[in-house]
Design an enzyme around this catalytic site. Structure first.
Site, PDB file in Angstrom:
ATOM      1  N   THR A   1       3.403  -1.071   9.086  1.00 58.95           N
ATOM      2  CA  THR A   1       4.243  -1.451  10.222  1.00 58.95           C
ATOM      3  C   THR A   1       3.441  -1.464  11.520  1.00 58.95           C
ATOM      4  O   THR A   1       3.607  -2.359  12.363  1.00 58.95           O
ATOM      5  CB  THR A   1       5.424  -0.468  10.342  1.00 58.95           C
ATOM      6  OG1 THR A   1       6.137  -0.421   9.107  1.00 58.95           O
ATOM      7  CG2 THR A   1       6.368  -0.901  11.445  1.00 58.95           C
TER       8      THR A   1
ATOM      9  N   GLU B   1      -2.521  33.476 -10.030  1.00 62.98           N
ATOM     10  CA  GLU B   1      -3.376  32.641  -9.196  1.00 62.98           C
ATOM     11  C   GLU B   1      -4.852  32.846  -9.526  1.00 62.98           C
ATOM     12  O   GLU B   1      -5.640  31.900  -9.459  1.00 62.98           O
ATOM     13  CB  GLU B   1      -3.117  32.926  -7.712  1.00 62.98           C
ATOM     14  CG  GLU B   1      -1.685  32.710  -7.252  1.00 62.98           C
ATOM     15  CD  GLU B   1      -1.166  31.323  -7.569  1.00 62.98           C
ATOM     16  OE1 GLU B   1      -1.965  30.375  -7.614  1.00 62.98           O
ATOM     17  OE2 GLU B   1       0.052  31.192  -7.794  1.00 62.98           O
TER      18      GLU B   1
ATOM     19  N   GLY C   1      -0.012   2.608   7.542  1.00 63.12           N
ATOM     20  CA  GLY C   1      -0.064   1.847   8.786  1.00 63.12           C
ATOM     21  C   GLY C   1       0.317   0.395   8.659  1.00 63.12           C
ATOM     22  O   GLY C   1      -0.132  -0.431   9.457  1.00 63.12           O
TER      23      GLY C   1
ATOM     24  N   ASP D   1       3.610  24.148 -13.479  1.00 64.10           N
ATOM     25  CA  ASP D   1       2.323  23.863 -14.127  1.00 64.10           C
ATOM     26  C   ASP D   1       2.530  23.185 -15.475  1.00 64.10           C
ATOM     27  O   ASP D   1       1.825  22.226 -15.815  1.00 64.10           O
ATOM     28  CB  ASP D   1       1.539  25.164 -14.316  1.00 64.10           C
ATOM     29  CG  ASP D   1       1.257  25.865 -12.993  1.00 64.10           C
ATOM     30  OD1 ASP D   1       1.089  25.151 -11.994  1.00 64.10           O
ATOM     31  OD2 ASP D   1       1.209  27.106 -12.977  1.00 64.10           O
TER      32      ASP D   1
ATOM     33  N   GLY E   1       0.823  -1.200   0.000  1.00 64.41           N
ATOM     34  CA  GLY E   1       0.000   0.000   0.000  1.00 64.41           C
ATOM     35  C   GLY E   1       0.856   1.249   0.000  1.00 64.41           C
ATOM     36  O   GLY E   1       2.081   1.185   0.134  1.00 64.41           O
ATOM     37  N   PRO E   2       0.237   2.399  -0.163  1.00 61.68           N
ATOM     38  CA  PRO E   2       0.990   3.659  -0.189  1.00 61.68           C
ATOM     39  C   PRO E   2       1.729   3.896   1.125  1.00 61.68           C
ATOM     40  O   PRO E   2       1.392   3.299   2.156  1.00 61.68           O
ATOM     41  CB  PRO E   2      -0.111   4.714  -0.415  1.00 61.68           C
ATOM     42  CG  PRO E   2      -1.280   3.968  -0.943  1.00 61.68           C
ATOM     43  CD  PRO E   2      -1.205   2.598  -0.360  1.00 61.68           C
ATOM     44  N   PRO E   3       2.717   4.768   1.117  1.00 63.34           N
ATOM     45  CA  PRO E   3       3.445   5.073   2.360  1.00 63.34           C
ATOM     46  C   PRO E   3       2.536   5.735   3.388  1.00 63.34           C
ATOM     47  O   PRO E   3       1.648   6.518   3.048  1.00 63.34           O
ATOM     48  CB  PRO E   3       4.554   6.039   1.902  1.00 63.34           C
ATOM     49  CG  PRO E   3       4.664   5.846   0.428  1.00 63.34           C
ATOM     50  CD  PRO E   3       3.316   5.443  -0.046  1.00 63.34           C
TER      51      PRO E   3
END
Length: 636
Positions: free
Chosen positions: A201, A417, A199, A494, A194-196
């Site tokens: 560990t 922006e 949970g 961008d 799974g992604p870092p």
């Protein structure tokens, strides 16, 4: 054994000396020398023993005494002693006990044995057998005993499906006979991917904490060294230790460091990494079984692991630990909020709804940053205001208040922006605008933050094209107001992100009508960057042309939107120059061509507001894309 013998021998000698001291005669009464002379002359002394500077004796009544001789010699003392019938006994040489003689005689031998044991233990790596010059072949796995692992399933939230998958491991470790009666075998290994920060560990520790068994923890990179064969030796040593502690759990973090595909051709026939992997395969399912030893591994890259490692009998169960949904985020926040004093108005459900795409580690960091903001303000409780500030810091970066910008630079940033925000509000299936700011944050001079209304599980072609339009909105706004010669380098990020999205649409996602649903990738081989394209040069030219056509079409669409809303662009620029940061409600006023309301005072419902109803064409579709943590949707 030698160490224990030496230790018990030293203890015996010490105890014997203590008991011998206790068994000595009680201290005698001390007399001054003048009192002693008077008692001699009065015939009260029966006998004395002269021992150096001390005179010890016994009176007529049987009581003992002692006297310290003066430094001046007393020549008449002996005559007085003889005249008064005092028996003078010479000093007896002190007799050494048998134990003391034995200790003195054996001390050099004991010292040699102690030094020898010390140096041997140092060569083997100290008391734990680690870290010495001869310990490179020993396993570096850290052993946590049954009582040392305090983590339980109550500390793990947001991964209910993964907890259910590993629940039977706990039941097996507690009561193996329950499964063995029916001939069932527990999985030898469990691979969590799974992604870092999701949970993995933590879940492995919770399994050990629930089952109350020893827990070995090691990283995949700890196996591989520059010496050939060291990794394989460490694998053997680790499993040998684990079998002595069975039932137990071995946790290997980042197993892709040692478990990658074999046969890359790098390192020759004695590639250290491949030898380590081969030994790991043998230990997990070889002639010598590892009964009661369960191997749990974690990785972010399950696609690069060797197929032999994933077959049944080794890692025969794969558990995906994904990003938490809105309910999972609420549960994770409640776990971390237990350690922080919270205001009564803080609601984990509102914060969870406002943090789509956050992992468990991100949410833990969010709570910690909010607590730090409250501490800086000398507050006793953490409020929703601190959580809003913490989320902005995580998503957009820290404010660079010390950075001084000229009015021209601020105006250019405001146009940039505003271009992102206006295009993002009008194009269909785009995430709502949350905030627009020209305050420098991180490496950006300004930030436009988009937040999805819900967790997303897919992307449509229309939504991706809308993202491309909003990414080009900043550059187009600069070009419209400053001319092509006045365009700055602020749009470099961008342009890079837009090019990657367009190329993925053509080569990976099959969203090009001209090239069709084909994957145009590279064969990476065993190592990334070592492969070659899997298509011809003519196809490569077609890919470039198709990417360029997608970019040109979205660029033209974004330019048309800004030209039609030039008055809104100017009004938003003025609002940014006045307030520096505008929120979703102020953007709504600008898009409706109303007078911009001033920034509102903080209240606890703000966190859950993602910009109100989006006045955009098309329906907003839910998808599963995580916003880049620390990388705002658009930055100048």
């Amino acid at each position: 054994m030698a160490k224990n013998l030496v230790l018990w021998l030293v203890i015996a000698v010490v105890l014997f000396s203590v008991f011998q001291n206790f068994s000595e005669t009680k201290p005698r009464d001390e007399l001054s020398y003048s009192e002693f002379v008077h008692e001699v002359q009065d015939r009260q002394i029966k006998e004395i023993v002269v021992d150096g500077m001390y005179i010890r004796g016994i009176r007529q009544d049987g009581k003992s005494f002692s006297v310290v001789k003066p430094s001046l010699p007393d020549l008449e003392l002996m005559d007085d002693l003889i005249e008064n019938n005092v028996e003078v006994i010479g000093a007896k040489p002190e007799q050494t006990s048998l134990w003391q003689q034995l200790l003195v005689a054996s001390f050099p031998i004991l010292l040699f044995i102690a030094v020898f044991i010390f140096f041997m233990r140092q060569m083997q790596g100290g008391a734990g057998g680690r870290g010495g010059p001869m310990s490179f072949a020993k396993s570096k796995a850290k052993l946590l005993g049954e009582d040392q692992v305090k983590t339980t399933f109550a500390d793990v939230a947001g991964v209910d499906e993964a907890k259910e998958e590993v629940q039977e491991l706990v039941e097996y470790l507690r009561d193996p006979s329950k499964f063995q009666r029916l001939g069932g075998q527990i999985p030898r290994g469990v691979l969590m991917s799974g992604p870092p920060g999701t949970g993995k560990t933590l879940l492995a520790k919770a399994i050990a904490g629930e089952a109350k068994v020893p827990f070995f923890s090691i990283s995949g990179s700890d196996f591989v060294e520059m010496f050939v064969g060291v990794g394989a030796s460490r694998v053997r040593d680790m499993f040998d230790q684990a079998k002595k502690q069975s039932p137990c759990i071995i946790f290997i973090d980042e197993i892709d460091a040692v478990g990658r595909h074999r046969g890359g051709g790098h390192g020759g026939g004695h590639d250290e990494r491949e030898q380590t992997l081969n030994q790991l395969l043998v230990e997990m399912d070889g002639f010598e079984g590892s009964e009661g030893v369960i191997v749990i591994a974690a990785t972010n890259r399950p696609d690069v692991l060797d197929k032999a490692l994933l077959r049944p009998g080794r890692f025969d169960r794969q558990v995906f630990v994904g990003l938490p949904d809105i309910r999972g985020r609420e549960q994770i926040l409640k776990v971390h909020m237990r350690k922080v004093p919270m205001d009564d108005k803080v609601q984990a459900s509102i914060i969870g709804r406002g943090t789509p795409g956050f992992s468990g580690a991100d949410l833990a960091n969010l709570v910690n940053e909010a607590a730090l903001f409250a501490a800086r303000a000398n507050k006793r409780l953490v409020t929703m205001e601190e959580f809003e500030k913490a989320r902005d810091k995580i998503l957009m970066g820290a404010e660079r208040k010390s950075m001084v910008m000229s009015e021209k630079e601020k105006e250019n940033t405001a146009y940039h922006e505003a271009g992102h925000a206006i295009v993002g509000r009008i194009v269909p299936e785009h995430d709502p605008v949350h905030k627009v700011s020209i305050i420098p944050r991180g490496r950006a001079l300004g930030v436009t933050q988009f937040l999805p209304e819900e967790d997303k599980y897919s992307h449509s072609k229309r939504g991706l094209e809308s993202n491309l339009c909003s990414l080009f909105g900043g550059r187009i706004a600069e070009e419209m107001t400053l001319g092509f010669d006045g365009v700055t380098t602020g749009a470099s990020n961008d342009i890079e992100r837009a090019t990657n999205i367009a190329r993925n649409m053509v080569t990976k996602w099959g969203l090009s009508e001209k090239l069709g649903p084909l994957h145009y990738g590279e064969d990476e081989g065993a190592y990334p960057g070592m492969g070659a394209p899997q298509y011809s040069g003519q196809t490569s030219n077609q890919i470039d042309e198709e990417v360029r056509s997608i970019i040109d079409a979205t660029y033209a669409k974004a330019k048309q939107i800004l030209e039609e809303n030039r008055d809104i662009l100017e009004a938003m620029k003025d609002a940014l120059m006045e307030y520096e940061t505008i929120d979703a409600e102020q953007v709504d006023d600008l898009m409706a061509r109303r007078k911009v309301r001033p920034p509102r005072d903080w209240h606890n419902n703000d966190f859950g507001d993602f910009g109100g109803n989006s006045e955009k064409g098309g329906n907003s579709k839910t998808s599963d894309s995580k916003p880049s943590i620390g990388k705002p949707a658009s930055e100048h």
